[in-house]
Write an enzyme that holds these catalytic residues in place. Structure first.
Site, PDB file in Angstrom:
ATOM      1  N   GLU A  63      -8.908  -4.774  -9.770  1.00 50.89           N
ATOM      2  CA  GLU A  63      -9.590  -4.140  -8.640  1.00 50.89           C
ATOM      3  C   GLU A  63      -9.974  -2.721  -9.062  1.00 50.89           C
ATOM      4  OE1 GLU A  63      -7.000  -3.456  -5.247  1.00 50.89           O
ATOM      5  OE2 GLU A  63      -5.262  -3.256  -6.563  1.00 50.89           O
ATOM      6  N   LYS A 109       0.862  -1.192   0.000  1.00 48.23           N
ATOM      7  CA  LYS A 109       0.000   0.000   0.000  1.00 48.23           C
ATOM      8  C   LYS A 109       0.895   1.238   0.000  1.00 48.23           C
ATOM      9  CE  LYS A 109      -4.417   1.517   2.003  1.00 48.23           C
ATOM     10  NZ  LYS A 109      -5.151   1.711   0.757  1.00 48.23           N
TER      11      LYS A 109
HETATM   12  N1  PDD Z   1      -8.284   2.562  -0.641  1.00 47.43           N
HETATM   13  N2  PDD Z   1      -7.656  -1.482  -3.658  1.00 47.43           N
HETATM   14  C1  PDD Z   1      -7.073  -0.277  -3.713  1.00 47.43           C
HETATM   15  C2  PDD Z   1      -6.216   0.060  -4.891  1.00 47.43           C
HETATM   16  C3  PDD Z   1      -7.269   0.649  -2.655  1.00 47.43           C
HETATM   17  O1  PDD Z   1      -6.675   1.859  -2.706  1.00 47.43           O
HETATM   18  C4  PDD Z   1      -8.106   0.298  -1.566  1.00 47.43           C
HETATM   19  C5  PDD Z   1      -8.338   1.214  -0.411  1.00 47.43           C
HETATM   20  C6  PDD Z   1      -8.701  -0.977  -1.566  1.00 47.43           C
HETATM   21  C7  PDD Z   1      -9.585  -1.445  -0.441  1.00 47.43           C
HETATM   22  O2  PDD Z   1      -8.829  -1.728   0.724  1.00 47.43           O
HETATM   23  P1  PDD Z   1      -9.472  -1.553   2.175  1.00 47.43           P
HETATM   24  O3  PDD Z   1     -10.711  -2.395   2.187  1.00 47.43           O
HETATM   25  O4  PDD Z   1      -8.427  -2.067   3.080  1.00 47.43           O
HETATM   26  O5  PDD Z   1      -9.768  -0.096   2.355  1.00 47.43           O
HETATM   27  C8  PDD Z   1      -8.435  -1.836  -2.612  1.00 47.43           C
HETATM   28  C9  PDD Z   1      -8.324   3.463   0.470  1.00 47.43           C
HETATM   29  C10 PDD Z   1      -9.641   3.506   1.146  1.00 47.43           C
HETATM   30  C11 PDD Z   1      -7.826   4.812   0.012  1.00 47.43           C
HETATM   31  O6  PDD Z   1      -6.811   4.806  -0.668  1.00 47.43           O
HETATM   32  O7  PDD Z   1      -8.414   5.835   0.346  1.00 47.43           O
END
Ligand code: PDD
Length: 285
Positions: free
Chosen positions: A182, A149
């Site tokens: 995704e 991330k």
């Molecule tokens: N985004 N895929 C991507 C590319 C993401 O940036 C995110 C989350 C998710 C979902 O992950 P989670 O369920 O852990 O939030 C999947 C966050 C919310 C953001 O960048 O604001």
């Protein structure tokens, strides 16, 4: 709006919350982040977010700047100081400030830590959930380690803007084989015609969403037909339902993909049920 930000040991009014121009996050996107939902003033699924943070830090060989307990206190304190009841807390850790050089800086360089928190417009989110959202598809042009991330989000930014330009809320990223990986900031799901829930398997080509993992647990516990496999854009067009998952919006039904209605063009029953029950299954600290 976030008013108080935590920056490297201090809680500061946002106007004074600044990092150096030589911060490696700014110069190289050399850092990682987490977004955690806040509900009723509590962090949701903090443990899972912190576990994923550790994975991201390890992969980038950024030393943890503070203990998990200390970091947790900062997250909660930032939420409290900003009086956020329902919203998100954002955490960013970069490799720190150093003279610009591509290779890692000296080992004693301290990682930079920034935490902000802000409220969500719950009424707006509920309206989106009631109406469902539109998504478009765009090529997935990201690097090969999007399971980390990292704050390197330019392809996601461009994809999201393409969605906005076309009146959609999210962009689904499509690999060279025509399969959806995704969303730009969410995980992507469909319910096939024969009622199976399908989402891309974990690996290096998607982020292991915390919300995704909670939904997977629900599906397993309830014995629902579920497959972790890549699905094509054509399968998505033909799906009975579609939805996205992310910490900031939990489960949000998708009612159109590239302008084509999904199912009957209204939010699906499975997505609505998962959204309704989500917080019964998520962890509240
Ligand atoms: N985004 N895929 C991507 C590319 C993401 O940036 C995110 C989350 C998710 C979902 O992950 P989670 O369920 O852990 O939030 C999947 C966050 C919310 C953001 O960048 O604001």
């Amino acid at each position: 709006m976030s008013r108080i930000a935590y920056v490297n040991g201090r809680y500061l009014p946002r106007a004074q919350a600044k990092v150096s121009v030589e911060d490696r996050g700014y110069q190289f996107a050399d850092g990682v982040y987490e977004v955690c939902e806040v509900r009723g003033g509590c962090l949701i699924d903090e443990r899972r977010h912190m576990a994923r943070l550790d994975l991201s830090l390890n992969e980038l060989r950024i030393a943890r700047p503070m203990s998990p307990a200390a970091l947790s206190i900062v997250l909660w304190e930032t939420v409290r100081r900003n009086r956020v009841r329902d919203g998100i807390v954002y955490l960013q850790i970069t490799r720190g400030v150093a003279r610009r050089d591509f290779a890692f800086p000296p080992a004693d360089t301290k990682a930079s830590v920034v935490v902000t928190a802000r409220s969500n417009d719950l009424a707006h989110l509920e309206q989106l959930a009631d109406e469902g959202i539109a998504v478009i598809t765009v090529p997935d042009i990201r690097w090969q380690r999007v399971d980390i991330k990292s704050v390197a989000l330019l392809p996601n930014v461009l994809a999201k803007q393409a969605a906005r330009d076309q009146g959609a809320r999210e962009a689904w990223l499509v690999d060279a084989q025509g399969r959806v990986t995704e969303g730009a900031s969410s995980n992507a799901w469909i319910v096939s015609r024969d009622g199976k829930l399908i989402t891309h398997p974990l690996g290096r080509d998607i982020l292991a969403g915390v919300t995704r993992s909670v939904v997977v647990n629900v599906l397993k516990a309830q014995g629902l037909a579920f497959e972790e496999r890549a699905f094509s854009v054509d399968e998505a067009y033909a799906a009975r339902e579609a939805f996205v998952t992310s910490a900031s919006q939990t489960v949000l039904p998708v009612v159109s993909i590239d302008g084509r209605p999904v199912g009957n063009g209204a939010p699906g029953l499975i997505a609505a049920a998962l959204r309704r029950d989500y917080h019964r299954h998520a962890e509240v600290a």
